[in-house]
Design a protein around this motif. Structure first.
Motif, short mmCIF file in Angstrom:
data_model
loop_
_atom_site.label_atom_id
_atom_site.label_comp_id
_atom_site.label_asym_id
_atom_site.label_seq_id
_atom_site.Cartn_x
_atom_site.Cartn_y
_atom_site.Cartn_z
N ARG A 257 115.42 66.61 86.34
CA ARG A 257 116.31 66.39 84.95
C ARG A 257 116.20 64.94 84.47
NH1 ARG A 257 117.34 69.77 81.58
NH2 ARG A 257 117.34 67.76 80.44
N TYR B 28 106.43 67.43 89.48
CA TYR B 28 107.68 68.05 88.73
C TYR B 28 107.68 69.59 88.94
CZ TYR B 28 110.26 69.92 84.81
OH TYR B 28 111.34 70.72 84.07
N HIS C 253 113.20 74.13 93.48
CA HIS C 253 114.73 74.25 93.02
C HIS C 253 115.16 75.74 92.97
CE1 HIS C 253 118.31 73.85 90.47
NE2 HIS C 253 117.59 74.61 89.58
N ILE D 1 121.95 80.79 97.94
CA ILE D 1 122.78 81.92 97.41
C ILE D 1 122.61 83.18 98.30
CG2 ILE D 1 123.30 83.84 95.68
CD1 ILE D 1 122.68 81.83 93.44
N TRP E 155 109.29 79.78 90.67
CA TRP E 155 109.71 80.51 91.89
C TRP E 155 108.98 81.74 91.74
CZ3 TRP E 155 113.22 84.84 92.19
CH2 TRP E 155 113.54 85.19 91.10
N HIS F 194 121.17 80.49 84.34
CA HIS F 194 122.41 79.53 85.04
C HIS F 194 123.86 79.99 84.71
CE1 HIS F 194 118.69 76.77 85.68
NE2 HIS F 194 119.38 76.38 86.61
N ARG G 266 110.01 76.81 78.89
CA ARG G 266 110.48 76.59 80.28
C ARG G 266 109.25 75.62 81.26
NH1 ARG G 266 111.85 82.07 83.22
NH2 ARG G 266 112.22 80.48 84.93
N ARG G 267 109.72 75.14 82.28
CA ARG G 267 108.65 74.59 83.10
C ARG G 267 107.53 73.86 82.53
NH1 ARG G 267 107.61 80.62 85.60
NH2 ARG G 267 109.37 80.77 87.04
C1 HEA Z 1 121.43 79.13 92.46
C2 HEA Z 1 120.69 78.87 91.48
C3 HEA Z 1 120.74 77.73 90.68
C4 HEA Z 1 121.55 76.45 90.52
C5 HEA Z 1 123.02 76.27 91.41
C6 HEA Z 1 121.14 75.78 89.80
C7 HEA Z 1 121.55 74.51 89.40
C8 HEA Z 1 121.08 73.65 88.41
N1 HEA Z 1 119.81 73.88 87.79
FE1 HEA Z 1 118.55 75.41 87.88
N2 HEA Z 1 117.33 76.74 88.34
C9 HEA Z 1 117.35 78.11 88.85
C10 HEA Z 1 118.43 78.49 89.86
C11 HEA Z 1 119.50 77.43 89.81
N3 HEA Z 1 119.79 76.15 89.53
C12 HEA Z 1 116.19 78.82 88.74
C13 HEA Z 1 115.94 80.29 89.63
C14 HEA Z 1 115.39 78.30 88.21
C15 HEA Z 1 113.82 78.53 87.78
C16 HEA Z 1 112.95 77.88 88.41
C17 HEA Z 1 111.58 78.47 87.72
O1 HEA Z 1 111.38 78.27 86.69
O2 HEA Z 1 110.70 78.82 88.48
C18 HEA Z 1 115.99 76.94 87.51
C19 HEA Z 1 115.27 76.22 86.66
C20 HEA Z 1 116.16 75.23 86.15
C21 HEA Z 1 115.60 74.41 85.26
C22 HEA Z 1 114.48 74.46 84.18
C23 HEA Z 1 113.26 73.85 84.77
C24 HEA Z 1 112.01 74.11 83.89
O3 HEA Z 1 111.84 75.19 83.55
O4 HEA Z 1 111.09 73.16 83.94
C25 HEA Z 1 116.63 73.29 84.85
C26 HEA Z 1 116.61 72.22 83.77
O5 HEA Z 1 117.53 71.56 83.47
C27 HEA Z 1 117.56 73.50 85.80
C28 HEA Z 1 118.75 72.30 85.97
C29 HEA Z 1 119.54 72.74 86.83
C30 HEA Z 1 120.84 71.78 87.08
C31 HEA Z 1 121.06 70.30 86.31
C32 HEA Z 1 121.47 72.31 88.17
C33 HEA Z 1 122.86 71.66 88.81
O6 HEA Z 1 124.03 72.62 88.64
C34 HEA Z 1 122.47 71.07 89.97
C35 HEA Z 1 123.68 70.34 90.33
C36 HEA Z 1 123.64 69.50 91.69
C37 HEA Z 1 123.97 69.92 92.88
C38 HEA Z 1 124.83 70.94 92.90
C39 HEA Z 1 123.82 69.22 93.88
C40 HEA Z 1 124.93 68.33 94.06
C41 HEA Z 1 124.70 67.58 95.67
C42 HEA Z 1 124.57 66.32 95.85
C43 HEA Z 1 124.59 65.41 94.70
C44 HEA Z 1 124.37 65.85 97.20
C45 HEA Z 1 125.64 65.66 97.89
C46 HEA Z 1 125.20 65.86 99.36
C47 HEA Z 1 125.98 65.98 100.29
C48 HEA Z 1 127.24 65.34 100.36
C49 HEA Z 1 125.43 66.41 101.59
N4 HEA Z 1 117.24 74.58 86.68
#
Ligand code: HEA
Ligand code: HEA
Ligand code: CUA
Ligand code: CU
Lengths: 685, 332, 255
Positions: A183, A209, A216, A224, A278, A526, A586-587
Motif C-alpha cells: 500500500r 509487489y 497477502h 481466516i 492468490w 474486503h 487490480r494487481r
Molecule cells: C482476510 C483477508 C484480508 C484482509 C484482512 C485484508 C486486509 C487488507 N488488505 Fe487485502 N486482500 C485480500 C484479503 C485480505 N486483505 C485478498 C484475498 C486479496 C487479493 C489478492 C490477489 O489479488 O491475489 C487482497 C488484495 C488487496 C489489495 C489489492 C492488491 C492488488 O490488487 O494489487 C489491497 C490494496 O490496497 C489490499 C489492502 C489491504 C489492506 C490495507 C488491509 C488491511 O486491513 C491490513 C491492515 C493491517 C493489519 C491487520 C496488520 C496489523 C499488524 C501489525 C501492524 C503488526 C503488529 C504485530 C504484532 C504486534 C505481532 N488487499
C-alpha cells in the motif's frame, strides 16, 4: 539454555538468522561464482534458521521447536536426496544447484519431507504410531500448566482452539504487514521504492509487489481458515456440552499441520516469489519461479488442516451433544459450524487437486493446462473456483453465526426466527456450491454458462437476506447494550451489509464485464471478509476472552480499537470501490497518473495504517489483559449459554457436571425459563 | 406501530438521499461505446437497489440502537418475541422475485452488449508479455496502436501465445480475457472520438501494470486516411533494419530493453553489438550476430549476468530474427 | 443394531455379490466393445457402486444407534465409522475432480490401451475385494486363522493389481507413445492411474498393519480396525469402478 524468554528467542533469531544468511551467501558463492546479497539462497537459509532459533530461545528444544528443527533438517535432507539422485543420473552441477540453491524437484520433495518431519518432530503422530504397533494409549493426558502447553502438542480442544486463534492472529499480522508494504508503494503513482532496479530474493520491485500482493491474499485466507477453526474448536464443544472433540488426536494433527504450511508460504516469498495472485492461474503459474511450488504445497498442506478439522466438527456435533439438545435447540453458532464444515470437508479437495495438477505440469511436463499439449487453462479456473467460491462462505458462515449468537445476548431478546437462520446457513452453503463460475464471466468459458450462473449467484442473496432481516428484527424493541463485543457485532452487520449489497452488481454479467478485476471487486471482498469474518472474529475474542483467561480485556482500549478501525476501514474500501469503478485495475504495482487516482490512493494508504494501528492496540490489550485485566470469573455477559454457567477460566475437562437441555437457547425476557440444567445440582462450587 | 411508521419513512428518505447523493458523483469513466450505454443503465439500477437495501437494513438498525438502547439503571430484558413465520416467508419470497427479476434484466442486458452487427470491422488483437499488437486484416498491416473509426462495430478477435491477458478499455466498459490456445471475441462500438488506453486486466507477470497501449477513436475519414498511411509505411519498411525496428516495437521488446543505455528488466541494446557480455556462469562472450540470434531464438540458453531469466520466447522466423539483429547493430 | 449374520450366510452373501459384480463387469465390457453406449455403462457402474457400498462397505451401519456410554467401544466405533465415511466423501471429490478433468480434456476419446489388460487388472481388484470381505467376516466371528489367510490373499491380489498398473500397464503405455509429458491423453492417464495407485498403496500398508496386529490376536474382541481397513479397501475398488470405464471403455481411441 535455561532461561526461555521472548528476549532470548529474539536474540537467537538474529544470531541464527545471520548465521543462516552467511551460510547461504557462502553456498551462493560456491555455486554461482559470487555471493548475491539479495538472492534467494541466503534468504532461504536465514529464514529456516531464524524461525526455529526463535522458538528455541523461547521454549527450549521440545514441542514446536523440535518440529521446526526437524522440518529444516528434513527439507535439506530431502533436497539433498533428490540432488544426489540427479547427480547420479548425470545432471550437470548447474542443473542440480542454482540461484535457488536446490533445483525445483529437490525443493518440492524437500518441502514434503520437511512437513512430515515437522509432524513427527512435534510428536503429533506418536499415538497413531503406537496404534499401528498395537499399543493402546490413554485418552486423557494432562497438559503442562501455564503458557507452555500452547507450544507443544495438546489434545485439549480449548488449548487447540487458542493455538489456532493465536496462529491466525500472527498470520493476519504478517499478511497485514505485506499489505502495508505494497500500500505504501501504491500511495503515489510511479514506482517509489519497488523499482525495477530494486532487488530482493532474486526479484525486482514489480515482482516483489506481485509476490507480496499474492501472498497477502493467500496468507490472509489461510489465517481466516485458522481463525475459523480456532473459534469453532474452542466454542463448539462448550456449546454442545462435550468434553472434547470427537477425534482429539486428529484435532491436534489438523492444527499442527498448519504450522509447516505457514513456513512453506513464507518460503515461497524468498524462493523467488510468484507473481500469479492468490488464484495461481496457469499458464502464468506454470512459468513462475520455484516460489510458486512452495505456495502450492503450503496451501495444499493448510487445506488438509481445513479438511480434517471440518471432519472432526461434524462428527463431534453428530455424536457428542448434551442430553436433550436436539437439532432445533442447538446454539445457532453450531449450525453455522456445521454448514461451514460441510463446505470445507468436500470442496477443499478441489483446490488441492487444481494446485497439484499445476505442480505436476511443472515437474513432469504433464500438459493439463498447457495449450501446446492440448490442455485447457480454463479448466483450472473451474476446478479452482469450485473450491474458492464456497470457501468465501467458509469464512463468513461462522462469522455470521457469531453475530447471531451474540446479538440476542446484548439485545436481551430472543433470536428472531431461529429456524430460519439455522436453515439459511445450510442454504448459503448449498447454493454456494453452484455459483463458482461467476468469477469467470470474462474468462472465455462457454458463453451459454454465464446466464445460469448469474441466476444461481443471485439466489445466494435470499438466505443471506433472511439473516439480515432477522437480525434487525432481533434488535427491534430490545434493550440494547453496547460493550466492545457488541460494537464489533454491529460493525460486522454494517460492513457485511456493504459487502453483500456490492455482490449482486458483480453477478450481473454485463456489468461484471466492466467490474471484473478492478478495485471495485477488491472493495467488495474486503467488505465481505471484514464484515463476515474479521469483525466477528474480534467480537468473539472480546466476548470469550474472559472464558478462556478469567480476565476481561480492557473496555476503553477495546472501544478505541473499534472506533479507529471502523472508519479507517470504511474509507479504505469506499476508496477501493470508487477508483475501481473509474478504471483502477487490480494487481498492478503502478497506475497511470493521468487517471487522477493519486489523492484517493494516498488516503487509502493512510487508512491502512490506521487499521494497523488499531490492530496493534488490540494486540497490546490482548497480551496486557492476560495478567492485568479485570478479574471476571462469573457470567460476564449475563448469557444463557451453558459455558457461562460454570466458572471461568473453563475447567480442564469442561463440564465436571454434565448438563441437560431443558429449554430454548435464546429465551431472553421470558422470566423463569432456562436453557440448560446441570444434572446433579448438589455439587456447588 | 409509531416506531414502524417513523422507521419506514426514514428508510424511504434515506434510500432517496443515498441514491441521489451517489448518483451526483461521477463514478464511471467517460461513456465511449454503445455497449457502455447498457452497462451504465444496469449500474444505475444496481445503484438504486443498493441504496434501498442499505437503507432498508441500516436505518432500522440505527433506529433500534438509538431508540431501544438500554437506559442507565434499567436491568430488564427486551420483549420476549421469538419470530414470525409470515414475516420470514415474506422476506424470503419477495427477495426471490426481486432477484429473479434482476437476473432476467441482466440476461437481456447481456444480450444487448453482445449484439452482433454483420458489418463489423475485424481487428485481430494479440496480447503478449507485455504489450499489444493489432492487425487489420482488411488493410493488411499491423500496428501497436489501436485506431478505430467511430460509430462502427469492431469485432475483436483475440489471441495470446504466452499467458492469460485481458482486453479492457474502461471507457468502452466490457472486457474479455485472452486465452492461449484459442481465439476469444469481443464486440465494441466506439461512439465518442477521443484517445483512450487498452489496459491489460488479467495478471500476466512482472510488467502487467504497464501493459497498456493507446486506443484512438477517430472519424471514419480520418481512420481510412490513417489506414492507408500505415499500409504505405508497412510497404516502405523493407530494409532489414526498419523491418527489425518495426518488429521490436510491435512485439514490445522495448518494455524490457532500452535503446538509450538505461538498464530495465533486460540489458540495454545501446552499444550491445560487439561488446563483451558476462554470463551468469561467469564466462564472457562477445555479442556478435550469433550470440544475439541465439539470445532471441532461445533466451534461456545464455543468461546475462545480473538479470533474471525472464525473457519470453517469441515465435519469430529466422528472417525476422535476422532483421532484429540488423536493427540492434545500428544502435551504437 | 449391528445385525450379525452367522458366518455361512455372510459367506454366501459375499459370493453372491461377487458373482453379481463379475457378471456386471463382463456385461460392461461387452457393452463397451459392441455398443459403446455411455448411458448403459454409467448405469452399470452406478449399480456396481451401489452393491459395493451396501454389501461390502456396509453403509447402513452408519445408521446404527449405539448401546453403551460415551466411553464404550461400540460408541467409539460408531464415531470412527462416521469419521471414516466423511473422509471417504472428501476423498471422492478428488476422484470426481479427476473425472471432470478427464472428460474436459479428452471428451469422448480414450487412450490407446490394451482393453484386455484393463479387464484383467479390474478382475484382480474385484476378486481382492471378495477376499477382503471374507477376511472381515472371519475376524468378526473370531476366526483368526481364516482372517490371516484371506487377508494375505487380498494383499497378494492388491499388490498384483498395483504391479499390473505400474509395472505392466505404464511401460506398455510408454511404448505406445503415451507418456506423461506427450499430451493431455498421457497426462490424464498417468494422473488418474497414479492417484488411484497411490490409494491402493496406502490400502496395502493399512492391510499390512491390520494383518500384523490381527495375527497377534489384537482384534479378536474388538475388530473395528479390520472393518475400517476393509471399507477403505472397497472404496479404492469403488473408485476403480468409475475409472475403469473412463480409461478403458468409453469413447473412441485417441493418441
Ligand atoms: C482476510 C483477508 C484480508 C484482509 C484482512 C485484508 C486486509 C487488507 N488488505 Fe487485502 N486482500 C485480500 C484479503 C485480505 N486483505 C485478498 C484475498 C486479496 C487479493 C489478492 C490477489 O489479488 O491475489 C487482497 C488484495 C488487496 C489489495 C489489492 C492488491 C492488488 O490488487 O494489487 C489491497 C490494496 O490496497 C489490499 C489492502 C489491504 C489492506 C490495507 C488491509 C488491511 O486491513 C491490513 C491492515 C493491517 C493489519 C491487520 C496488520 C496489523 C499488524 C501489525 C501492524 C503488526 C503488529 C504485530 C504484532 C504486534 C505481532 N488487499
Ligand atoms: C467472505 C467472502 C465473500 C462473500 C460473503 C461474498 C458474497 C457474494 N459475492 Fe463475492 N467475492 C469474494 C468474497 C465474498 N463474496 C472474493 C474474495 C472475491 C474475489 C476473488 C478474487 O477474484 O480474488 C469475490 C468476487 C465476487 C464476484 C466476481 C467478481 C469478479 O471478479 O468479476 C462475484 C460475481 O458475481 C461475487 C458475487 C457475490 C455475491 C452475489 C455474494 C452474495 O453472497 C451476497 C449476498 C448478500 C446480499 C445481497 C446483501 C443482503 C441481502 C439482502 C438485504 C436481501 C435482499 C437482497 C436482494 C433482493 C438483492 N463476488
Ligand atoms: Cu497482460 Cu496483464
Ligand atoms: Cu464467488
Amino acid at each position: 539454555m535455561k532461561k526461555n524468554t521472548v528476549g532470548s528467542g529474539l536474540l537467537l533469531l538474529f544470531v541464527a538468522g545471520a548465521i543462516g544468511y552467511g551460510l547461504g551467501l557462502g553456498f551462493d558463492a560456491l555455486i554461482n561464482g559470487a555471493p548475491n546479497f539479495s538472492g534467494s539462497t541466503s534468504a532461504a537459509f536465514a529464514l529456516l534458521f531464524a524461525v526455529s532459533a526463535f522458538f528455541f530461545g523461547l521454549y527450549g528444544y521440545r514441542g514446536i521447536t523440535r518440529g521446526l528443527v526437524w522440518q529444516v533438517v528434513g527439507t535439506l535432507a530431502g533436497g539433498l536426496f533428490i540432488s544426489g539422485i540427479r547427480a547420479l543420473m548425470g545432471y550437470k552441477f548447474s542443473e542440480i544447484f542454482g540461484s535457488f540453491f536446490f533445483s525445483e524437484p529437490a525443493w518440492v520433495f524437500g518441502a514434503l519431507v520437511g512437513v512430515i518431519s515437522f509432524l513427527s518432530g512435534v510428536g503429533v503422530m506418536d499415538d497413531w504410531m503406537k496404534w499401528v504397533r498395537g499399543i493402546d494409549t490413554h485418552d486423557h493426558h494432562e497438559d503442562e500448566p501455564g503458557w507452555e502447553k500452547y507450544f507443544s502438542v495438546s489434545l485439549d480442544h480449548k488449548v487447540i482452539g487458542i493455538q489456532y486463534t493465536v496462529t491466525a492472529l500472527v498470520l493476519i499480522s504478517v499478511g497485514g504487514l505485506f499489505a502495508l508494504i505494497f500500500r505504501t508503494e501504491l500511495a503515489y503513482s510511479q514506482l517509489q521504492f519497488l523499482t525495477t532496479t530494486f532487488k530482493l530474493f532474486n526479484q525486482n520491485g514489480p515482482q516483489i509487489y506481485n509476490s507480496l500482493m499474492s501472498l497477502h491474499g493467500m496468507i490472509m485466507i489461510v489465517s481466516i481458515l485458522l481463525g475459523v477453526s480456532g473459534i469453532i474448536n474452542y466454542v463448539v464443544p462448550l456449546l454442545i456440552g462435550a468434553h472434547d472433540m470427537a477425534f482429539p488426536r486428529m484435532n491436534a494433527f489438523a492444527y499442527w499441520i498448519a504450522v509447516p504450511a505457514s513456513v512453506l508460504l513464507l518460503m515461497s516469498l524468498v524462493l523467488g516469489g510468484f507473481d500469479t495472485g492468490w488464484t495461481g492461474y496457469p499458464p502464468l503459474s506454470a512459468r513462475a519461479p520455484v516460489g510458486v511450488q512452495m505456495f502450492f504445497l503450503g496451501v495444499f498442506t493448510a487445506g488438509w488442516s481445513s479438511i480434517l478439522g471440518a471432519l472432526n466438527v461434524i462428527a463431534t456435533v453428530i455424536r457428542m451433544r448434551a442430553k436433550g439438545m436436539n437439532a432445533m435447540r442447538m446454539p445457532i453458532f453450531v449450525w453455522a459450524a456445521i454448514a461451514t464444515s460441510i463446505i470445507a470437508l468436500t470442496a477443499t479437495q478441489l483446490i488441492g487437486l487444481s494446485f497439484q495438477l499445476v505442480m505436476f505440469q511443472r515437474l513432469f511436463g504433464m500438459g493439463f493446462f498447457d495449450p501446446a499439449k492440448g490442455g485447457n487453462p480454463v479448466l483450472f479456473q473451474h476446478l479452482f473456483w469450485f473450491y474458492s467460491h464456497p470457501a468465501v462462505y467458509v469464512f463468513v458462515l461462522p462469522g455470521l453465526g457469531i453475530i447471531s449468537e451474540l446479538l440476542p445476548v446484548f439485545a436481551r431478546k430472543p433470536l428472531f426466527g431461529y429456524r430460519w437462520i439455522a436453515m439459511s446457513s445450510l442454504g448459503i452453503a448449498l447454493v454456494g456450491f453452484v455459483v463458482w463460475a461467476h468469477h469467470m464471466f470474462t474468462s472465455g468459458m462457454n458463453e451459454y454458462l454465464r446466464v445460469p450462473f448469474m441466476y444461481s449467484t443471485m439466489l445466494v442473496a435470499i438466505p443471506t437476506g433472511v439473516k439480515f432481516f432477522s437480525w434487525v428484527a432481533t434488535l427491534w424493541k430490545g434493550k440494547i447494550e453496547t460493550p466492545t463485543p457488541m460494537l464489533f457485532v454491529l460493525g460486522a452487520i454494517f460492513v457485511f451489509l456493504l459487502g453483500g449489497i456490492t455482490g449482486p452488481p458483480n453477478a450481473m454479467v454485463a456489468l461484471d464485464l466492466h467490474l471484473h478485476d478492478t478495485y471495485w471487486v477488491v472493495g467488495h471482498f474486503h467488505d465481505t471478509i471484514f464484515g463476515g469474518f474479521v469483525f466477528p472474529f474480534f467480537a468473539s475474542i472480546y466476548y470469550w476472552y474472559p472464558k478462556a483467561t478469567g480476565r476481561r480485556m480492557n473496555e476503553f482500549w477495546g472501544k478505541v480499537h473499534f472506533w479507529l478501525m471502523t472508519p479507517s476501514f470504511l474509507i479504505l474500501t469506499f476508496g477501493m470501490m470508487y477508483i475501481g469503478l473509474l478504471g483502477m485495475r487490480r494487481r498492478i504495482v503502478d497506475y497511470d497518473a493521468a487517471l487522477g487516482f493519486d489523492p484517493t490512493h494516498l488516503v487509502m494508504t493512510i487508512c491502512a495504517f490506521g487499521i494497523a494501528l488499531s490492530v496493534l492496540i488490540f494486540f497490546i490489550n490482548f497480551f496486557h489483559s492476560m495478567k492485568n485485566g479485570e478479574k471476571a470469573e462469573g457470567n460476564v455477559w449475563n448469557s444463557r449459554s451453558p459455558e457461562w454457567q460454570v466458572p471461568s477460566p473453563m475447567p480442564a475437562h469442561n463440564y465436571e457436571v454434565p448438563f441437560e437441555v431443558v429449554g430454548e437457547p435464546y429465551d431472553y425476557g421470558l422470566p423463569g425459563s432456562k436453557y440448560v440444567q446441570f444434572i446433579t445440582p448438589t455439587k456447588k462450587k | 406501530m409509531r416506531h414502524f411508521i417513523i422507521a419506514g419513512v426514514l428508510v424511504i428518505a434515506a434510500s432517496f438521499g443515498i441514491y441521489f447523493g451517489l448518483a451526483s458523483v461521477d463514478m464511471l469513466p467517460v461513456q465511449a461505446s454503445t455497449q457502455a450505454v447498457g452497462i451504465d443503465w444496469m449500474w444505475d439500477i444496481q445503484l438504486m437497489a443498493m441504496s434501498f437495501l442499505f437503507a432498508l437494513i441500516f436505518v432500522p438498525m440505527l433506529y433500534s440502537l438509538i431508540v431501544f438502547r438500554r437506559r442507565k439503571g434499567d436491568t430488564s430484558d427486551g420483549e420476549h418475541f421469538e419470530g414470525n413465520n409470515a414475516l420470514e416467508i415474506g422476506w424470503t419470497v419477495i427477495p426471490l422475485f426481486v432477484v429473479v427479476f434482476f437476473a432476467y434484466l441482466g440476461a437481456g442486458n447481456l444480450a444487448d452488449t453482445l449484439r452482433a452487427d454483420p458489418d463489423a470491422m475485424v481487428v485481430k488483437v494479440t496480447g503478449f508479455q507485455w504489450g499489444w499488437k493489432f492487425a487489420y486484416p482488411e488493410y493488411g498491416f499491423e500496428s501497436k496502436e489501436l485506431y478505430l473509426p467511430v460509430d462502427q462495430q469492431i469485432w475483436l478477435k483475440m489471441e495470446s501465445n504466452d499467458v492469460l491477458h485481458s482486453f479492457w478499455v474502461p471507457e468502452f466498459r466490457p472486457k474479455q480475457d485472452l486465452v492461449p490456445g484459442r481465439v476469444t471475441e469481443l464486440r465494441v462500438t466506439p461512439n465518442l472520438v477521443g484517445s483512450y488506453k487498452v489496459r491489460c486486466a488479467e495478471l500476466c507477470g512482472t510488467s502487467h501494470a504497464f501493459m497498456e497501449s493507446p486506443v484512438i477513436v477517430v472519424e471514419e475519414d480520418d481512420f481510412v486516411k490513417w489506414a492507408i498511411e500505415q499500409q504505405a509505411l508497412a510497404a516502405a519498411a523493407n530494409t532489414p533494419e526498419s523491418q527489425g525496428e518495426l518488429l521490436v516495437s510491435t512485439n514490445g521488446c522495448v518494455a524490457c530493453h532500452s535503446i538509450n543505455g538505461t538498464t530495465g528488466q533486460g540489458p540495454t541494446w545501446l552499444g550491445l553489438f560487439g561488446s563483451d557480455v558476462e554470463l551468469t556462469d561467469g564466462s564472457i562472450v562477445v555479442a556478435d550476430e550469433a550470440f544475439i540470434t541465439e539470445s532471441i531464438a532461445d533466451p534461456a540458453a545464455k543468461v546475462v549476468k545480473g538479470f533474471a531469466p525472464v525473457m519470453p520466447l517469441y515465435p519469430f522466423t529466422n528472417e525476422e530474427i535476422a532483421n532484429i539483429v540488423a536493427y540492434i547493430k545500428t544502435l551504437k | 443394531m449391528t445385525h450379525k449374520h452367522d458366518k455361512s450366510s455372510a459367506f454366501s452373501q459375499g459370493v453372491l455379490i461377487f458373482v453379481y459384480l463379475a457378471v456386471l463387469t463382463a456385461v460392461e465390457f461387452f457393452v463397451a466393445v459392441k455398443l459403446n453406449s455411455i448411458q448403459i455403462m454409467l448405469l452399470i457402474a452406478l449399480v456396481k457402486a451401489g452393491l459395493v457400498m451396501y454389501y461390502y462397505m456396509h453403509i447402513y451401519k452408519l445408521n446404527t444407534s449405539d448401546e453403551g456410554d460415551e466411553h464404550s467401544y461400540s460408541f467409539k466405533s460408531g464415531t470412527n465409522r462416521i469419521g471414516l465415511w466423511m473422509f471417504l466423501l472428501s476423498d471422492s471429490f478428488v476422484f470426481g475432480g479427476l473425472l471432470v478433468m478427464r472428460f474436459n480434456l479428452l471428451g469422448l476419446t480414450r487412450p490407446h490401451l490394451d482393453q484386455n489388460l484393463g479387464l484383467l487388472v479390474t478382475a484382480v481388484l474385484l476378486i481382492s475385494s471378495f477376499f477382503m470381505n471374507r477376511a472381515e467376516t472371519s475376524i468378526e466371528h473370531g476366526d483368526r486363522k481364516g482372517f490371516v489367510t484371506n487377508i494375505i490373499i487380498t494383499l497378494i491380489l492388491g499388490i498384483g493389481f498395483l504391479l499390473g498398473v505400474v509395472a505392466v500397464e505404464w511401460p506398455r503405455a510408454i511404448e505406445e507413445g503415451i507418456t506423461a509429458s506427450s499430451n493431455t491423453v498421457g497426462a490424464a492417464f498417468f494422473m488418474m492411474t497414479g492417484m488411484h495407485a497411490f490409494h491402493v498403496l496406502t490400502g496395502v500398508i493399512f492391510l499390512l498393519i491390520v494383518l500384523r496386529n490381527g495375527a497377534k490376536g489384537l482384534y479378536d474382541k474388538h475388530s473395528y480396525p479390520v472393518e475400517a481397513a476393509a471399507v477403505y479397501w472397497h472404496f479404492v475398488d469403488l473408485v476403480w469402478i468409475f475409472f475403469y470405464p473412463a480409461l478403458y471403455l468409453i469413447g473412441v481411441v485417441a493418441g
